[in-house]
Design a protein around this motif. Structure first.
Motif: not given
Ligand code: LER
Ligand code: MN
Length: 292
Positions: A96-123
């Motif tokens: 989610g970070w190395v390939k898609h550049r998503l992180q839970l602490a990102d300044e951008d709310e949309i990126v944070r949401q996509r990070a949560i969604d990515f982790i949800r699918t892995i869970i």
């Protein structure tokens, strides 16, 4: 015949500390992420071959680092795993970070949401394999736009949502403190404990490589974290297989036995000098450390 009744008396016979003997399980890592080439994973690319080799070498489980949930699901590994009697120790979200550049602490709310969604699918796909998901590098870090405390609040919000999501599967999510060169969010087990406080489905991942850099005393940190530890990355000081660096392993194992840890020691180490040798060195160190 089950091996457990045999192993317990054997381990007791061999160790003067028999009252404290607790069995831990062995695991070895597999990366399916091209962008992570050169990273600390033993097997690369061919999942079925990695499962077969891990089984032949005596590992209990494999830890998988996929590019995304769909790719992992479409490998249909359940049968191969069952045929070899191998479990999945955990599934990483680092892509989610190395390939898609998503992180839970990102300044951008949309990126944070996509990070949560990515982790949800892995869970979700990890739960299908009866395994927990790991949050390591996706915790993120502060930036010129987000102060450390704000980033920490964003991260905590994400962890709260993901703890609730994991609850439906009665599984846990493993939160991993990383060394200071990878994050400024949680560098030690104490900081990790603080972040997951009150979240029933979160546990800590104790990575011995990061701990060797950040902790004042690895064994004492393990004792303080106690039952909050849900997974261990079994690596030496230089991130080679245990035994190839200068980490003093016996006090670490003694601390894990004291807290009654029965989870995995999973080798997240460099594939050096090659995968087979890193895996064999890990298995030899595991057997020596646990006297089994
Ligand atoms: C992930 O488990 C980890 O330890 C990070 O250092 C990612 O490289
Ligand atoms: Mn790790």
């Amino acid at each position: 015949m089950s091996t457990v009744p045999f192993l317990v008396p054997l381990a007791r016979f061999r160790s003067p500390l028999f009252e404290r003997i607790v069995l831990m399980k062995s695991a070895i890592t597999l990366s399916l992420v091209d962008e992570a080439r050169g990273g600390p994973f033993v097997f690369w690319g061919d999942a079925k071959n990695a499962i077969s080799q891990a089984h032949q070498m005596g590992f209990d489980a494999i830890e998988i680092f996929p590019p995304d949930a769909d790719t992992l699901r479409h490998l249909f590994l359940a049968k191969t795993l069952a045929d070899h009697g191998l479990s999945v120790a955990a599934v990483g979200t680092g892509a989610g970070w190395v390939k898609h550049r998503l992180q839970l602490a990102d300044e951008d709310e949309i990126v944070r949401q996509r990070a949560i969604d990515f982790i949800r699918t892995i869970i979700d796909c990890a739960a299908e394999l009866d395994a927990p998901a790991i949050i390591g590098s996706m915790q993120g870090r502060s930036s010129h736009a987000v102060k450390c405390e704000t980033a920490n609040a964003y991260l905590r919000e994400g962890l709260e949502i993901l703890s609730r999501h994991a609850n439906q599967y009665e599984t846990v999510v493993l939160f991993e403190p990383l060394n200071r060169y990878e994050t400024d969010q949680a560098n030690t087990l104490d900081q990790g404990l603080n972040l997951i406080d009150g979240l029933p489905n979160l546990r800590l991942l104790a990575d011995l490589f990061h701990m060797n850099i950040e902790e004042a005393n690895i064994a004492n940190s393990i004792r303080r974290a106690g039952k909050a530890i849900g997974h261990v990355h079994f690596a030496d000081s230089n991130r080679m297989a245990v035994g190839l660096g200068h980490l003093d392993i016996p006090p670490v194992i003694a601390a894990l036995q004291e807290i009654g840890y029965t989870g995995y020691l999973s080798a997240e180490v460099f594939s050096k000098p090659d995968a087979a040798k890193a895996a064999q060195q890990t298995m030899d160190s595991f057997r020596t450390a646990l006297n089994v």
